[in-house]
Structure formats: C-alpha cells, structure tokens
Design an enzyme around this catalytic site. Structure first.
Site, short mmCIF file in Angstrom:
data_model
loop_
_atom_site.label_atom_id
_atom_site.label_comp_id
_atom_site.label_asym_id
_atom_site.label_seq_id
_atom_site.Cartn_x
_atom_site.Cartn_y
_atom_site.Cartn_z
N GLN A 172 0.83 -1.20 0.00
CA GLN A 172 0.00 0.00 0.00
C GLN A 172 0.86 1.25 0.00
O GLN A 172 0.61 2.20 -0.75
CB GLN A 172 -0.94 -0.02 1.20
CG GLN A 172 -1.97 -1.13 1.14
CD GLN A 172 -2.81 -1.22 2.41
OE1 GLN A 172 -2.62 -0.46 3.35
NE2 GLN A 172 -3.75 -2.15 2.44
N ASP A 193 -2.38 -11.37 5.41
CA ASP A 193 -3.83 -11.57 5.37
C ASP A 193 -4.24 -12.96 5.83
O ASP A 193 -5.35 -13.16 6.34
CB ASP A 193 -4.38 -11.32 3.96
CG ASP A 193 -4.47 -9.83 3.63
OD1 ASP A 193 -4.42 -9.01 4.57
OD2 ASP A 193 -4.59 -9.50 2.45
N ARG A 202 -11.42 -11.13 8.40
CA ARG A 202 -10.54 -12.30 8.41
C ARG A 202 -10.60 -13.05 9.75
O ARG A 202 -10.43 -14.27 9.78
CB ARG A 202 -9.11 -11.88 8.05
CG ARG A 202 -9.06 -11.23 6.68
CD ARG A 202 -7.75 -11.37 5.99
NE ARG A 202 -7.76 -10.64 4.72
CZ ARG A 202 -8.24 -11.11 3.58
NH1 ARG A 202 -8.76 -12.33 3.53
NH2 ARG A 202 -8.21 -10.38 2.48
#
Length: 428
Positions: A166, A313, A386
């Site tokens: 990012q 993630d 998640r």
C-alpha cells in the site's frame, strides 16, 4: 452467526471463490490513469471494492456494470467532488487514493468506517507531505477523515522502513505527478501487483531484478487501458484449503487462483507443516494463475519468521492451523498485524483461548500450543472479516458463534454460501 460442527467430509471443486481484492482495487484506481475504456471480468463485488468504484465515479469516471463485468471510462480530468469519498473498511482504497490524489489539483476528503478511521495513515501522509503534498487530518494526518489539497509534487528518493504494497503503490501514484524522476525502495519485497499491472499498462516504471527498488518517471501521456480477467483471491481461497485439511477424509480443488509468488507464502507454510497440498500453474499473463489441490492432513508445529508481508492476510487462518497442529507453533516479526482491521494478534489469542486453545501474545506475533481439546464458544470478530472467516472454519470442528459476521461481506460476499454448499449448518 452460529456455525455447527460438520459431521461429514467435504469433497468439492470450487471455481467461484471471490475475485482477488488487491487486483480489483488497482484495476479501478489505475483506470483513472488512462483515457479509454477499461474492462475487467470477474471484478470483486464486495463492499470494499464496490466502494472504490463509487469513489472513482465521484471523481468523474463513468461505470457500466453487468454482474461481475465492469467497464470504466475515465474522465478527461479528475473532478473535485462535492461529497466525501467513502473508503468503507478498506485501507487499500484509502492509502492508494491518498497517493493518487496528492498530486492532482482539487480538494478531496477521504473517510471510512469506524475501524478504518482508526488505522494509521501517517506512513503515507508523512512522506507525501515532505514532497509538497497538503494533507490534513486528526493526529497530524495519521487518522481519517483526511483532507487532501492536491498540487504538483517534488521528486523524491524514498526508502520505506516497512514492507507494504500500500505504501509502495501510494508513492508510485504520487511519483506520476512529480516534477522529476523518483525512486522508491523497501527493506523486503511486498506484494507486486501494482508493478505487474502498471508494466502491462506501459507505465514509465523500472523495477530492479530483486524487485526491491523502483524508478518512476512522471506521466507524460495516458497509460494503456486495461482489458483483464481478474483471477480468484488466494487469501479467500485459503479458508477452504484450511477446511479440507482439518476435516477428516476431505478433498477440495480450487480453480483459477492467483498464484503470484508474493501471495502464496501461507500455502508454503502449510506444506512445511505437512499438508497434502499441490499448486499447479495453468496460466502466465501479467499474473500467475493456477489451481490448488488439497486433502485432509495431519499438521506439525512450526516457527514462522520470514516473508511476513506475504502472509499478513492469512495469519489469522494460519493461527487456526497452528491450534490444530501437533506441538507448538509461533509467528514472529508480524507487528503489522496489530494495525490491520483489528489488532489481530490480541484478537486471535483472545478468541483461541475462548475455544480452549493455549495461546500467548508476543509483541510481534503469537505462540500457540497445538492439540488442545476444543470447546464450542462465542467469539468476537471486532469487525474484522478475516477473524470472522477464520473462526467460521474452526467452527466446522467444534461449533462456534460469531458476534459480528456482516464484516465478511467487505471482502468475500459469497463465503457463507460456499460454506453452506459444502454442508455446513449455519444459523443467524
């Protein structure tokens, strides 16, 4: 949401796993760098990525959507919107848009939900401010809502202290509006979807052989429009890979999965733990795509300390695998987990303990004792998709109640549907 213990094996071929979220975001945002129609098939229709489409629409783009086929016609010039640009729960959307808008003439306000507005943005706003960007917000532009007054930026030579796709992408987008050639480097390789997509779009960007350093030239002409089929998300597929491993006599084949090397580290960890798991490449375009075959396996404990940016993630779901492995497992060098949608280190340890698992927080990770007797429990997702999906998979073994499951829709809208089709009994 309550998930009951599944008494039967799972045997399935899955082709409709959610489209890749990272690529969907980038397709939408990068379309603004072109001047012709961009087309994507299999665009992710989740809350996060739909919010990104709404953002670029508010900046002047025209969007046509039929099911998961999305066409974007960019504006001749970016408009100053008369509304707040709502990023919802997506840190990717907010951080990439900060970099994109910083060098564009206009006034823009970025905001999100209560979780996103408490995630750190200084990692983007600080280096941009140093090259002339005007970014205002709470806690010295660390917390959204953020106001951006776009203008011409100065060239930079930036060395990132964290490995973050990012941050990297935000700086690339800002470099396109700078007054001279810019360079960017990072300490270890983060996801490289932006570089792959931008190179396919003929962007003026050069990448070093090791991928750690970039040279970015200012844009002198529009980029080549995109016409792509977005592969399925390996981070979303990981939950069903985990389900096949932990459920006796189960087997799952997942097709059209993105197999970019920076996205499959968690799968390699499972293989090292003893999982019967194969990945086969079927296509190499601007990204590597293939299928995954997995079956029930006994797992052994492991220490994970390398390439953490490549499995950030999947870390919550990996913690579930650790809890079901033989022996002790640990994850370290993962302090970034504390500033995701939730403090994933604290939340995973808290919820695993509720399920009867011996788990301990570390400053930069966690330590988990495998093989504990599981118990049915009620856990808190803290609005983190998640966390919710990871414990939904654990619920197939012991039964579980999740207090906030709506957050799953931010990234994987058909997760519950697929879980139900595999035989899971779910109550709301």
């Amino acid at each position: 949401m309550k998930i009951y213990k599944l008494q039967t094996p799972v045997n399935a071929i899955l082709e409709n796993i959610a489209a890749d979220k990272s690529i969907s975001h980038r397709f939408a945002i990068f379309s603004l760098l072109t001047q012709e129609e961009n087309k994507a098939q299999n665009y992710l229709l989740a809350q996060d990525t739909l919010n990104t489409l709404e953002i670029i629409k508010n900046l002047g783009a025209k969007i046509e959507q039929k099911d998961s086929c999305v066409k974007i016609i960019p504006p001749k010039e970016i408009l100053s919107p008369n509304c707040i640009l709502d990023c919802g729960n997506s840190g990717t959307a907010m951080r990439l848009m900060i970099g994109f808008l910083a060098g564009i003439s206009g006034f823009f306000v970025l905001s999100g939900d209560k979780y996103l507005n408490n995630r750190p943005m200084r990692r983007i706003s600080k280096p941009l401010t140093q090259i002339g960007a005007r970014i205002y917000g709470r806690n010295e532009a660390n917390l959204a809502p953020l106001c951006i007054e776009g203008q011409k930026l100065k060239a930079f030579n930036f060395k990132s202290e964290i490995s973050s796709a990012q941050v990297k992408t935000a700086m690339i987008l800002s470099a396109f509006r700078a007054d001279n050639v810019c360079t960017f480097s990072e300490i270890s390789l983060s996801r490289n979807h932006s570089e792959n997509m931008l190179k396919a779009m003929k962007a003026p960007i050069r990448v070093s052989n090791d991928g750690l350093s970039l040279e970015i030239n200012p844009l002198k002409k529009p980029l080549k429009a995109q016409n792509i089929i977005i592969p399925n998300d390996p981070s979303s597929a990981f939950y069903f890979v985990l389900a096949a491993i932990i459920l006796p006599k189960s087997q799952i084949i997942l097709k059209n999965i993105l197999l970019n090397p920076t996205r499959i580290e968690a799968y390699k960890i499972l293989q090292k733990m003893g999982a019967k798991l194969e990945m086969t490449i079927t296509q190499n375009d601007f990204e590597t795509i293939g299928e995954i075959r997995v079956e029930s396996s006994k797992l052994n404990g492991i220490e994970v300390k390398d390439n953490i940016a490549w499995l950030i993630d999947e870390a919550p779901a990996l913690a579930i695998a650790f809890a079901l492995a033989k022996g002790k497992s640990s994850l370290i060098n993962a302090k970034e987990l504390r500033v995701k949608e939730s403090d994933r280190i604290a939340v995973m340890v808290e919820n695993l303990k509720l399920c009867g698992v011996e788990a301990r927080e570390l400053d930069d990770g966690f330590e988990i004792e495998g093989g504990c007797e599981l118990k049915s429990s009620k856990i808190k997702s803290y609005g983190d998709h998640r966390i919710a999906m990871s414990f939904a998979i654990l619920g197939l073994l012991c039964g579980i109640e999740i207090d906030d499951s709506d957050c799953i829709k931010t990234s994987f809208p058909n997760f519950i549907e697929i879980l139900s089709n595999l035989g899971a009994r779910i109550d709301y």
